[in-house]
Design a protein around this motif. Structure first.
Motif, PDB file in Angstrom:
ATOM      1  N   ALA A  29      -2.003  26.593  -8.678  1.00  0.00           N
ATOM      2  CA  ALA A  29      -2.394  25.266  -9.152  1.00  0.00           C
ATOM      3  C   ALA A  29      -1.382  24.731 -10.177  1.00  0.00           C
ATOM      4  O   ALA A  29      -1.038  23.544 -10.169  1.00  0.00           O
ATOM      5  CB  ALA A  29      -3.794  25.320  -9.757  1.00  0.00           C
ATOM      6  N   MET A  30      -0.882  25.613 -11.043  1.00  0.00           N
ATOM      7  CA  MET A  30       0.124  25.186 -12.018  1.00  0.00           C
ATOM      8  C   MET A  30       1.409  24.765 -11.320  1.00  0.00           C
ATOM      9  O   MET A  30       2.046  23.769 -11.692  1.00  0.00           O
ATOM     10  CB  MET A  30       0.400  26.324 -13.004  1.00  0.00           C
ATOM     11  CG  MET A  30      -0.754  26.634 -13.943  1.00  0.00           C
ATOM     12  SD  MET A  30      -0.450  28.090 -14.996  1.00  0.00           S
ATOM     13  CE  MET A  30       0.943  27.500 -15.963  1.00  0.00           C
ATOM     14  N   ASP A  34      -0.957  21.144 -11.738  1.00  0.00           N
ATOM     15  CA  ASP A  34      -2.165  21.179 -12.556  1.00  0.00           C
ATOM     16  C   ASP A  34      -1.967  22.169 -13.706  1.00  0.00           C
ATOM     17  O   ASP A  34      -2.118  23.376 -13.537  1.00  0.00           O
ATOM     18  CB  ASP A  34      -3.366  21.590 -11.700  1.00  0.00           C
ATOM     19  CG  ASP A  34      -4.684  21.548 -12.487  1.00  0.00           C
ATOM     20  OD1 ASP A  34      -4.646  21.177 -13.676  1.00  0.00           O
ATOM     21  OD2 ASP A  34      -5.739  21.883 -11.905  1.00  0.00           O
ATOM     22  N   VAL A  35      -1.601  21.658 -14.872  1.00  0.00           N
ATOM     23  CA  VAL A  35      -1.355  22.518 -16.040  1.00  0.00           C
ATOM     24  C   VAL A  35      -2.422  22.263 -17.102  1.00  0.00           C
ATOM     25  O   VAL A  35      -2.152  22.296 -18.302  1.00  0.00           O
ATOM     26  CB  VAL A  35       0.061  22.284 -16.615  1.00  0.00           C
ATOM     27  CG1 VAL A  35       1.114  22.805 -15.659  1.00  0.00           C
ATOM     28  CG2 VAL A  35       0.300  20.805 -16.913  1.00  0.00           C
ATOM     29  N   SER A  36      -3.645  22.026 -16.649  1.00  0.00           N
ATOM     30  CA  SER A  36      -4.741  21.803 -17.587  1.00  0.00           C
ATOM     31  C   SER A  36      -5.046  23.084 -18.359  1.00  0.00           C
ATOM     32  O   SER A  36      -4.725  24.194 -17.923  1.00  0.00           O
ATOM     33  CB  SER A  36      -5.993  21.331 -16.841  1.00  0.00           C
ATOM     34  OG  SER A  36      -6.404  22.306 -15.902  1.00  0.00           O
ATOM     35  N   SER A  37      -5.679  22.912 -19.493  1.00  0.00           N
ATOM     36  CA  SER A  37      -5.982  24.071 -20.343  1.00  0.00           C
ATOM     37  C   SER A  37      -6.936  25.037 -19.646  1.00  0.00           C
ATOM     38  O   SER A  37      -6.848  26.249 -19.842  1.00  0.00           O
ATOM     39  CB  SER A  37      -6.593  23.593 -21.668  1.00  0.00           C
ATOM     40  OG  SER A  37      -7.778  22.832 -21.430  1.00  0.00           O
ATOM     41  N   GLU A  38      -7.848  24.510 -18.799  1.00  0.00           N
ATOM     42  CA  GLU A  38      -8.783  25.397 -18.102  1.00  0.00           C
ATOM     43  C   GLU A  38      -8.051  26.317 -17.125  1.00  0.00           C
ATOM     44  O   GLU A  38      -8.355  27.510 -17.029  1.00  0.00           O
ATOM     45  CB  GLU A  38      -9.834  24.574 -17.348  1.00  0.00           C
ATOM     46  CG  GLU A  38     -10.788  23.788 -18.237  1.00  0.00           C
ATOM     47  CD  GLU A  38     -10.185  22.483 -18.716  1.00  0.00           C
ATOM     48  OE1 GLU A  38      -9.053  22.156 -18.264  1.00  0.00           O
ATOM     49  OE2 GLU A  38     -10.819  21.802 -19.538  1.00  0.00           O
ATOM     50  N   THR A  84       6.806  24.338 -17.796  1.00  0.00           N
ATOM     51  CA  THR A  84       7.720  23.634 -16.902  1.00  0.00           C
ATOM     52  C   THR A  84       7.747  24.316 -15.532  1.00  0.00           C
ATOM     53  O   THR A  84       7.300  25.456 -15.388  1.00  0.00           O
ATOM     54  CB  THR A  84       9.133  23.633 -17.498  1.00  0.00           C
ATOM     55  OG1 THR A  84       9.570  25.001 -17.622  1.00  0.00           O
ATOM     56  CG2 THR A  84       9.146  22.974 -18.871  1.00  0.00           C
ATOM     57  N   PRO A  85       8.272  23.644 -14.506  1.00  0.00           N
ATOM     58  CA  PRO A  85       8.375  24.296 -13.188  1.00  0.00           C
ATOM     59  C   PRO A  85       9.156  25.606 -13.245  1.00  0.00           C
ATOM     60  O   PRO A  85       8.823  26.556 -12.528  1.00  0.00           O
ATOM     61  CB  PRO A  85       9.092  23.238 -12.341  1.00  0.00           C
ATOM     62  CG  PRO A  85       8.719  21.933 -12.968  1.00  0.00           C
ATOM     63  CD  PRO A  85       8.636  22.203 -14.432  1.00  0.00           C
ATOM     64  N   GLU A  86      10.193  25.679 -14.097  1.00  0.00           N
ATOM     65  CA  GLU A  86      10.979  26.911 -14.200  1.00  0.00           C
ATOM     66  C   GLU A  86      10.133  28.044 -14.788  1.00  0.00           C
ATOM     67  O   GLU A  86      10.174  29.188 -14.316  1.00  0.00           O
ATOM     68  CB  GLU A  86      12.226  26.676 -15.054  1.00  0.00           C
ATOM     69  CG  GLU A  86      13.257  25.757 -14.418  1.00  0.00           C
ATOM     70  CD  GLU A  86      12.861  24.288 -14.500  1.00  0.00           C
ATOM     71  OE1 GLU A  86      11.923  23.966 -15.286  1.00  0.00           O
ATOM     72  OE2 GLU A  86      13.459  23.482 -13.765  1.00  0.00           O
ATOM     73  N   VAL A  87       9.363  27.719 -15.847  1.00  0.00           N
ATOM     74  CA  VAL A  87       8.505  28.734 -16.468  1.00  0.00           C
ATOM     75  C   VAL A  87       7.425  29.190 -15.485  1.00  0.00           C
ATOM     76  O   VAL A  87       7.138  30.387 -15.350  1.00  0.00           O
ATOM     77  CB  VAL A  87       7.875  28.175 -17.761  1.00  0.00           C
ATOM     78  CG1 VAL A  87       6.799  29.131 -18.290  1.00  0.00           C
ATOM     79  CG2 VAL A  87       8.947  27.963 -18.823  1.00  0.00           C
ATOM     80  N   THR A  88       6.835  28.236 -14.767  1.00  0.00           N
ATOM     81  CA  THR A  88       5.799  28.583 -13.792  1.00  0.00           C
ATOM     82  C   THR A  88       6.367  29.455 -12.679  1.00  0.00           C
ATOM     83  O   THR A  88       5.730  30.411 -12.226  1.00  0.00           O
ATOM     84  CB  THR A  88       5.178  27.306 -13.209  1.00  0.00           C
ATOM     85  OG1 THR A  88       4.649  26.503 -14.270  1.00  0.00           O
ATOM     86  CG2 THR A  88       4.058  27.640 -12.241  1.00  0.00           C
ATOM     87  N   LYS A  89       7.584  29.140 -12.240  1.00  0.00           N
ATOM     88  CA  LYS A  89       8.218  29.948 -11.189  1.00  0.00           C
ATOM     89  C   LYS A  89       8.426  31.381 -11.668  1.00  0.00           C
ATOM     90  O   LYS A  89       8.206  32.350 -10.923  1.00  0.00           O
ATOM     91  CB  LYS A  89       9.545  29.315 -10.788  1.00  0.00           C
ATOM     92  CG  LYS A  89      10.255  30.035  -9.652  1.00  0.00           C
ATOM     93  CD  LYS A  89      11.539  29.327  -9.267  1.00  0.00           C
ATOM     94  CE  LYS A  89      12.257  30.058  -8.131  1.00  0.00           C
ATOM     95  NZ  LYS A  89      13.529  29.376  -7.759  1.00  0.00           N
ATOM     96  N   THR A  90       8.839  31.532 -12.928  1.00  0.00           N
ATOM     97  CA  THR A  90       9.020  32.874 -13.484  1.00  0.00           C
ATOM     98  C   THR A  90       7.688  33.620 -13.557  1.00  0.00           C
ATOM     99  O   THR A  90       7.605  34.811 -13.245  1.00  0.00           O
ATOM    100  CB  THR A  90       9.647  32.781 -14.886  1.00  0.00           C
ATOM    101  OG1 THR A  90      10.919  32.129 -14.790  1.00  0.00           O
ATOM    102  CG2 THR A  90       9.832  34.164 -15.495  1.00  0.00           C
ATOM    103  N   MET A  91       6.642  32.907 -13.936  1.00  0.00           N
ATOM    104  CA  MET A  91       5.329  33.561 -14.035  1.00  0.00           C
ATOM    105  C   MET A  91       4.806  33.949 -12.650  1.00  0.00           C
ATOM    106  O   MET A  91       4.112  34.959 -12.501  1.00  0.00           O
ATOM    107  CB  MET A  91       4.339  32.643 -14.758  1.00  0.00           C
ATOM    108  CG  MET A  91       4.639  32.499 -16.244  1.00  0.00           C
ATOM    109  SD  MET A  91       3.282  31.790 -17.200  1.00  0.00           S
ATOM    110  CE  MET A  91       3.217  30.135 -16.529  1.00  0.00           C
ATOM    111  N   LEU A  92       5.115  33.167 -11.627  1.00  0.00           N
ATOM    112  CA  LEU A  92       4.736  33.554 -10.268  1.00  0.00           C
ATOM    113  C   LEU A  92       5.447  34.836  -9.851  1.00  0.00           C
ATOM    114  O   LEU A  92       4.860  35.723  -9.230  1.00  0.00           O
ATOM    115  CB  LEU A  92       5.065  32.425  -9.296  1.00  0.00           C
ATOM    116  CG  LEU A  92       4.041  31.279  -9.217  1.00  0.00           C
ATOM    117  CD1 LEU A  92       4.632  30.083  -8.497  1.00  0.00           C
ATOM    118  CD2 LEU A  92       2.770  31.744  -8.519  1.00  0.00           C
ATOM    119  N   ALA A  93       6.742  34.925 -10.203  1.00  0.00           N
ATOM    120  CA  ALA A  93       7.482  36.156  -9.896  1.00  0.00           C
ATOM    121  C   ALA A  93       6.920  37.334 -10.697  1.00  0.00           C
ATOM    122  O   ALA A  93       6.836  38.464 -10.189  1.00  0.00           O
ATOM    123  CB  ALA A  93       8.963  35.954 -10.206  1.00  0.00           C
ATOM    124  N   ALA A  94       6.524  37.063 -11.949  1.00  0.00           N
ATOM    125  CA  ALA A  94       5.913  38.121 -12.758  1.00  0.00           C
ATOM    126  C   ALA A  94       4.581  38.562 -12.165  1.00  0.00           C
ATOM    127  O   ALA A  94       4.220  39.742 -12.212  1.00  0.00           O
ATOM    128  CB  ALA A  94       5.718  37.628 -14.197  1.00  0.00           C
TER     129      ALA A  94
END
Length: 732
Positions: A29-30, A34-38, A84-94
């Motif tokens: 979702a992120m 969708d980067v909402s706090s929930e 950011t999209p870059e941070v989200t991409k890293t978290m997906l890889a993590a």
């Protein structure tokens, strides 16, 4: 004790699977914006739970990685790191590595190499200041305290309150040097101790949390209880043992690290009150010692100190009403969570088998008792209660198919990046409920169908533009229930199946002979043959010839089938027809060729006793029945199962049962209808290869065994133009 520990650890790994599913859904979702706090909080809680359990069971590698991952998520949750999209991409890889760590902890895989990802997570943490918009503004200086003018002492001297900032020149003519307190190498200010407030939530109490264990662990680290707020405690008659009423306030020495304190709350539900903050310390006032301080100055200093302390915000224990006022929504969610219980699927399977045995015993009584005796023992009421029990047990196993669909969006993004194609996903029917066992086993088939659609179906943007299509391909994922089956479809608007190329490859690999005569549907089914692939080169996505073969094998193992419909230039649709349940169904007991079979009532429309001339031959091998001005194809079940020698050829001596199938409405010719019964499905997969047209077996009331017909599989390839029944191995 070891068995108990293994059982608890098994529960932990079940929670890990749930947490990974929640984290993947949130991260997807992120990535979609969708980067909402929930959403962010949901991902954080999932990773936090995995970290807490891994530490308890000694999975050091999983603990270390999840802790570092959690640190990044915590900063994102707190707004210090922008998602950011870059941070989200890293978290997906993590997340991928986190899944590998969980698998390694279970002993299902080797320990992954996470050094590079840990370094990337550290890099994100190091740059959090910049992503948060720079350093925080300095705190505003406290307002000066206006003190009353001091009175003269007994010697007549009036003391003067001097501020360092007021020095412009010395009264003796010496020019003052611009000195401020910040220029002195004064000792670092002493940090105040910690103040900790803790109140367990309803969810924590319902899960068996023991608050005193947390309190004792804090006390072992040097904490001491300074207050217990019991104002929320109700009268004894209103006391709810699953509610947390007490709030503890503890003091902890300043030298204890905050991480040590937070570790004590690892297994506490996240919606509990957990507040950790430093004690406020009054700043020492500057002292100028030129002469002994006059006696009259004491009231001034005391007044200034008093006003300074009064102006300093001191964290007081929260009033009892505050948690009550702020928690209606959270309390509702906690109450809802408290009403759930985790049950092993093996126990549900056992219960389902017992219900099945109860159905069989009811069938035996129905056969052996006369109608009058059935009324006397209230057999109809027993059958009704048995059915209600069965429905409730099945509802416990039923879950939305969304769990299987949730991994698709991320998979599509990865495939689009790897292939350079633009793909849009459309989903429908995500809340369709299906048996838990079915959901767990369609993951691999669904993955292979999606990969096949992207790699082979959807064209590149340049190819699509050249043929007048939009550069973005569309993949539609849907699920719907129809009768006793659920249909999962994956369709694309791509190039379709190149049947000439498929046929040539099949001849080249020896799957069919060069002179074989196949229909379009049979050619399409060739892509499910073992080892078949039209890919020119082997890639990470395709080329090894195992994808669609896995799809068909897994689906047939569930008692389902795979259908393929393709139109060149317009696209391809793959359909998985799966059993909705794996236990009990309403059936019609029919007889042909001196054998009894069970026909699912969900497929039956009506039964017709043909009149003379109503059933007419169209060719030597096909017949139709005229029914209210329409002509429907008729199939003799005895012929389809190779029992034609015992089949009466006169239609007037038979019954025609009109059934609804994926091929349309078709008439099935049988000798007689014996009864209508609830039957228990017994799988044949353990002892026999899946037999097309047979969905299982059951035990009838007299103890005999009857085969259960799978109408859709039996008539696959049959249509209103009376296509012949496809041979086994060509159509699925």
């Amino acid at each position: 004790m070891s068995d108990e520990l293994d059982e608890i650890q098994a529960i932990f790994f079940e929670e890990c699977a749930e947490g990974l599913a929640t984290a993947e859904e949130g991260l997807s979702a992120m990535a979609a914006g969708d980067v909402s706090s929930e959403v962010i909080a949901g991902v954080f809680r999932a990773v936090h739970s995995i970290k807490g359990g891994s530490g308890a069971f000694g999975h050091a590698a999983l603990l270390a990685f999840s802790h570092r991952f959690e640190n990044v998520l915590d900063e994102v949750r707190g707004g210090k790191i922008e998602p950011t999209p870059e941070v989200t991409k890293t978290m997906l890889a993590a997340f991928d590595l986190l899944s590998d760590h969980v698998a390694a902890a279970q002993g299902q895989a080797g320990l992954p190499n996470d050094a590079e990802m840990l370094a990337e997570l550290d890099r994100i943490l190091e740059t959090k200041g910049a992503s948060a918009g720079g350093a925080a503004p300095a705190a505003a200086a406290p307002a000066p305290v206006a003190a009353a003018a001091p009175a003269a002492d007994e010697m007549g001297f009036v003391p003067v309150v001097v501020e360092l900032e007021d020095f412009d020149a010395d009264p003796f003519g010496f020019e003052p040097v611009g000195v401020s307190l910040e220029d002195f190498d004064a000792p670092a200010p002493t940090l105040g101790g910690w103040i900790i407030r803790f109140r367990p939530s309803r969810a924590a109490m319902a899960n068996g949390a023991e608050p005193m264990f947390v309190i004792r662990e804090l006390e072992e680290s040097g904490a001491r209880v300074i207050d217990v707020d019991s104002s929320a405690l109700p009268d004894l008659r209103d006391l709810d043992p699953e509610e947390g009423y007490l709030q503890w306030t503890l003091s902890m020495p300043a030298e204890i690290e905050e991480s040590v304190i937070r570790d004590c709350f690892d297994f506490v539900a996240p919606d509990s009150v957990i507040e950790i903050e430093r004690e406020a310390q009054p700043e020492p006032a500057p002292v100028i010692e030129e002469a002994p301080a006059p006696i009259a100055e004491a009231p001034v200093v005391e007044a200034a100190i008093a006003e300074t302390v009064a102006a300093t915000p001191v964290a007081a224990p929260a009033p009892a009403a505050a948690p009550k006022a702020a928690a209606p929504a959270a309390e509702g969610k906690a109450h809802e969570a408290a009403q759930t219980i985790r049950v092993d699927l093996l126990k549900l399977d056992l219960l389902l088998n017992l219900v099945g045995e109860l159905v069989i015993r009811g069938s035996i009584l129905n056969d052996r008792l006369s109608p009058r005796d059935q009324e006397r023992v209230e057999l109809p009421e027993l059958a009704r209660l048995t059915r209600e029990i069965q429905d409730n047990v099945m509802s416990l196993r039923a879950q939305p198919i969304r769990q299987a669909f949730s991994r698709v969006p991320r998979m599509l993004r990865d495939l689009a990046t790897e292939t350079g194609k633009q793909v849009i996903l459309e989903t429908t029917g995500e809340m369709t409920e299906v048996d838990k066992g079915v959901i767990e086993k369609i993951g691999d088939p669904l993955t292979h169908m999606i990969r096949n659609a992207v790699d082979h179906g959807v064209e590149s943007p340049a190819e699509r533009i050249a043929v007048g299509k939009s550069p973005e391909g569309t993949i539609r994922l849907s699920a719907e229930q129809k009768g006793a089956r659920i249909f999962v479809r994956v369709s694309d608007d791509g190039r379709g199946i190149n049947r000439e190329r498929v046929r040539a490859k099949a001849v080249e690999k020896g799957i069919i002979s060069a002179d074989a005569i196949l229909s379009n549907e049979e050619i399409d089914q060739l892509i499910c043959a073992p080892g078949f692939s039209t890919a020119e080169t082997i890639s990470n996505i395709s080329g090894r010839g195992v994808g669609m073969d896995v799809v068909r094998s897994n689906v047939e193992a569930l008692g389902g089938r795979v259908e393929i419909h393709s139109t060149p230039g317009e696209g391809t649709t793959f359909t998985m027809a799966l059993p909705l349940t794996l236990a009990i169904l309403d059936g019609m007991i029919v007889r042909f060729a001196e054998q009894r079979y069970v026909l699912p009532l969900a497929n039956v429309i009506e039964a017709v006793r043909p009149e003379a001339g109503q059933v007419q031959p169209m060719t030597p091998t096909s017949e139709v029945i005229e029914l209210r001005g329409s002509y429907l194809p008729v199939k003799r079940l005895s012929e389809m199962f190779g029992l034609a020698a015992n089949d009466p050829r006169d239609p007037e001596d038979s019954l025609v049962i009109i059934v609804d199938s994926e091929a349309g409405n078709v008439g099935l010719m049988v000798d007689a209808i014996d009864d209508r019964r609830e039957v228990v499905i017994k799988s044949l997969d353990e002892n026999l290869h899946p037999i097309r047209g047979i969905g299982g077996a059951t035990i009838l009331g007299d103890g005999s065994i009857a085969l259960i017909l799978d109408i859709d599989a039996l008539l696959a390839g049959t249509s209103h133009n009376n296509t012949k029944y496809a041979p086994k191995g060509i159509a699925a």
